[in-house]
Motif scaffolding. Structure first.
Motif, PDB file in Angstrom:
ATOM      1  N   THR A 151       0.827  -1.204   0.000  1.00 50.97           N
ATOM      2  CA  THR A 151       0.000   0.000   0.000  1.00 50.97           C
ATOM      3  C   THR A 151       0.864   1.258   0.000  1.00 50.97           C
ATOM      4  O   THR A 151       0.568   2.230  -0.700  1.00 50.97           O
ATOM      5  N   ARG A 152       1.931   1.254   0.789  1.00 50.43           N
ATOM      6  CA  ARG A 152       2.805   2.426   0.851  1.00 50.43           C
ATOM      7  C   ARG A 152       3.453   2.707  -0.502  1.00 50.43           C
ATOM      8  O   ARG A 152       3.517   3.860  -0.946  1.00 50.43           O
ATOM      9  N   ARG A 153       3.914   1.663  -1.176  1.00 48.90           N
ATOM     10  CA  ARG A 153       4.546   1.867  -2.481  1.00 48.90           C
ATOM     11  C   ARG A 153       3.551   2.366  -3.511  1.00 48.90           C
ATOM     12  O   ARG A 153       3.874   3.236  -4.332  1.00 48.90           O
ATOM     13  N   ALA A 154       2.335   1.838  -3.474  1.00 48.77           N
ATOM     14  CA  ALA A 154       1.320   2.280  -4.431  1.00 48.77           C
ATOM     15  C   ALA A 154       0.964   3.742  -4.210  1.00 48.77           C
ATOM     16  O   ALA A 154       0.840   4.516  -5.165  1.00 48.77           O
ATOM     17  N   ARG A 155       0.775   4.146  -2.952  1.00 47.35           N
ATOM     18  CA  ARG A 155       0.451   5.546  -2.660  1.00 47.35           C
ATOM     19  C   ARG A 155       1.596   6.476  -3.035  1.00 47.35           C
ATOM     20  O   ARG A 155       1.376   7.580  -3.520  1.00 47.35           O
ATOM     21  N   ALA A 156       2.834   6.032  -2.802  1.00 42.65           N
ATOM     22  CA  ALA A 156       3.981   6.862  -3.173  1.00 42.65           C
ATOM     23  C   ALA A 156       4.059   7.050  -4.686  1.00 42.65           C
ATOM     24  O   ALA A 156       4.365   8.151  -5.167  1.00 42.65           O
ATOM     25  N   ALA A 157       3.764   5.990  -5.444  1.00 41.42           N
ATOM     26  CA  ALA A 157       3.778   6.110  -6.906  1.00 41.42           C
ATOM     27  C   ALA A 157       2.673   7.053  -7.388  1.00 41.42           C
ATOM     28  O   ALA A 157       2.894   7.876  -8.287  1.00 41.42           O
ATOM     29  N   MET A 158       1.485   6.944  -6.794  1.00 45.22           N
ATOM     30  CA  MET A 158       0.391   7.843  -7.164  1.00 45.22           C
ATOM     31  C   MET A 158       0.726   9.293  -6.821  1.00 45.22           C
ATOM     32  O   MET A 158       0.452  10.211  -7.601  1.00 45.22           O
ATOM     33  N   ALA A 159       1.337   9.501  -5.668  1.00 50.72           N
ATOM     34  CA  ALA A 159       1.701  10.862  -5.267  1.00 50.72           C
ATOM     35  C   ALA A 159       2.725  11.455  -6.222  1.00 50.72           C
ATOM     36  O   ALA A 159       2.657  12.652  -6.561  1.00 50.72           O
ATOM     37  N   ASP A 160       3.683  10.660  -6.682  1.00 49.62           N
ATOM     38  CA  ASP A 160       4.683  11.159  -7.635  1.00 49.62           C
ATOM     39  C   ASP A 160       4.022  11.573  -8.952  1.00 49.62           C
ATOM     40  O   ASP A 160       4.409  12.577  -9.561  1.00 49.62           O
ATOM     41  N   ILE A 161       3.039  10.801  -9.403  1.00 48.38           N
ATOM     42  CA  ILE A 161       2.347  11.137 -10.648  1.00 48.38           C
ATOM     43  C   ILE A 161       1.603  12.454 -10.498  1.00 48.38           C
ATOM     44  O   ILE A 161       1.622  13.320 -11.393  1.00 48.38           O
ATOM     45  N   VAL A 162       0.931  12.650  -9.360  1.00 47.25           N
ATOM     46  CA  VAL A 162       0.168  13.883  -9.151  1.00 47.25           C
ATOM     47  C   VAL A 162       1.098  15.082  -9.031  1.00 47.25           C
ATOM     48  O   VAL A 162       0.840  16.148  -9.614  1.00 47.25           O
ATOM     49  N   ARG A 163       2.180  14.948  -8.278  1.00 48.19           N
ATOM     50  CA  ARG A 163       3.117  16.073  -8.126  1.00 48.19           C
ATOM     51  C   ARG A 163       3.754  16.457  -9.443  1.00 48.19           C
ATOM     52  O   ARG A 163       4.156  17.605  -9.635  1.00 48.19           O
ATOM     53  N   ALA A 164       3.859  15.494 -10.367  1.00 50.83           N
ATOM     54  CA  ALA A 164       4.389  15.807 -11.696  1.00 50.83           C
ATOM     55  C   ALA A 164       3.372  16.521 -12.573  1.00 50.83           C
ATOM     56  O   ALA A 164       3.727  16.968 -13.673  1.00 50.83           O
ATOM     57  N   GLY A 165       2.107  16.618 -12.114  1.00 56.71           N
ATOM     58  CA  GLY A 165       1.102  17.372 -12.852  1.00 56.71           C
ATOM     59  C   GLY A 165       0.216  16.552 -13.750  1.00 56.71           C
ATOM     60  O   GLY A 165      -0.485  17.131 -14.595  1.00 56.71           O
ATOM     61  N   TYR A 166       0.175  15.236 -13.573  1.00 55.42           N
ATOM     62  CA  TYR A 166      -0.628  14.384 -14.431  1.00 55.42           C
ATOM     63  C   TYR A 166      -1.935  13.997 -13.730  1.00 55.42           C
ATOM     64  O   TYR A 166      -2.007  13.951 -12.499  1.00 55.42           O
ATOM     65  N   GLN A 167      -2.951  13.720 -14.528  1.00 56.00           N
ATOM     66  CA  GLN A 167      -4.286  13.407 -14.018  1.00 56.00           C
ATOM     67  C   GLN A 167      -4.401  11.930 -13.681  1.00 56.00           C
ATOM     68  O   GLN A 167      -3.917  11.063 -14.416  1.00 56.00           O
ATOM     69  N   ILE A 168      -5.071  11.642 -12.570  1.00 63.52           N
ATOM     70  CA  ILE A 168      -5.392  10.275 -12.172  1.00 63.52           C
ATOM     71  C   ILE A 168      -6.906  10.155 -12.128  1.00 63.52           C
ATOM     72  O   ILE A 168      -7.573  10.935 -11.443  1.00 63.52           O
ATOM     73  N   GLY A 169      -7.454   9.205 -12.846  1.00 65.92           N
ATOM     74  CA  GLY A 169      -8.891   9.009 -12.839  1.00 65.92           C
ATOM     75  C   GLY A 169      -9.594   9.871 -13.873  1.00 65.92           C
ATOM     76  O   GLY A 169      -8.972  10.529 -14.715  1.00 65.92           O
TER      77      GLY A 169
END
Length: 260
Positions: A97-115
């Protein structure tokens, strides 16, 4: 799942990715014995069994009398009859869970859309090459001109005229052709208007983790990208004035992380 062929007579054995290839190899085998085929589970299932059972200490420990301890009702037992170590399961789940959340956070901080994109935007897929040289498709928000005009009108009614969410929804429903609802063939509600007014993405920032298990999260714990991650529809001042801020509390943009 791979297929493994082995012969009890000559000891010949070979693994194949496809069952059809294994059958062709068995037809070419020259021996008095008949090759036996069996399916081999993927490597990650064996790794999972190793993690769960704990190779250092077996759950089916030998008691002082020398007999194996009987399994307790409700215990999870693997294919070898060993009792699963719940502590190992919990640690493995927490780390995943920690690795998945960290990967999602990196994508968002880079400015990309999730969902799915918010009302007023549409998604465009772009290919991005990472530091390791691997390329991935990422989603970037671009304006949907008709819906974006509706979002700007909503913020104008809210920030300049001080209308309530219900009053704005009534105005939007008066002309659904000009102000299409977020749901096809649907109608505007005070809740849908409020959802738009509270969405920080209209200021050109990406944001994630605003809720956990359906409950709001404090603003300082949000994952926020830098400004101008995508084209903004509303400036910070208009967004600030449109917020339903209680007396004495901080407005959303006042407490955003410094990265924003």
């Amino acid at each position: 799942m791979t297929a493994r062929l082995y012969c009890r007579e000559c000891g010949w054995q070979l693994a194949f990715w496809r069952k059809r290839a294994a059958l062709r190899a068995a037809a070419r085998h020259r021996c008095t014995g008949i090759p036996v085929a069996e399916s081999c589970p993927p490597w990650w299932t064996r790794l999972w069994i190793t993690l769960c059972t704990g190779s250092v200490r077996k759950a089916a420990a030998v008691t002082e009398a020398g007999a194996k301890a009987p399994a307790v009702d409700g215990d999870l037992v693997d294919t070898r009859g060993d009792r699963v170590q719940w502590a190992v399961l919990a640690v493995h789940h927490a780390e995943t869970t920690r690795r998945a959340r960290a990967a999602m956070a990196d994508i968002v901080r880079a400015g990309y859309q999730i969902g799915p994109p918010p009302y007023g935007y549409r998604v465009v897929r772009v290919r991005v090459t990472g530091p390791t040289g691997n390329s991935r498709l990422r989603a970037v928000l671009v304006q949907d001109w008709q819906a974006a005009a509706v979002v700007k009108q909503i913020f104008g009614w809210r920030a300049d005229d001080g209308l309530t969410f219900a009053a704005i929804a009534a105005r939007l429903n008066s002309d659904l052709r000009q102000y299409p609802a977020p749901v096809p063939n649907g109608r505007w509600t005070a809740k849908s208007v409020r959802r738009i007014v509270l969405n920080v993405k209209y200021t050109g920032r990406q944001v994630w983790a605003r809720t956990v298990d359906g409950r709001p999260v404090p603003t300082r714990q949000w994952v926020i990208s830098a400004r101008n991650a995508h084209e903004r529809l509303i400036d910070d001042g208009t967004f600030q004035r449109a917020q339903p801020v209680a007396p004495g509390s901080a407005a959303p943009l006042d407490v955003l992380p410094s990265a924003a």
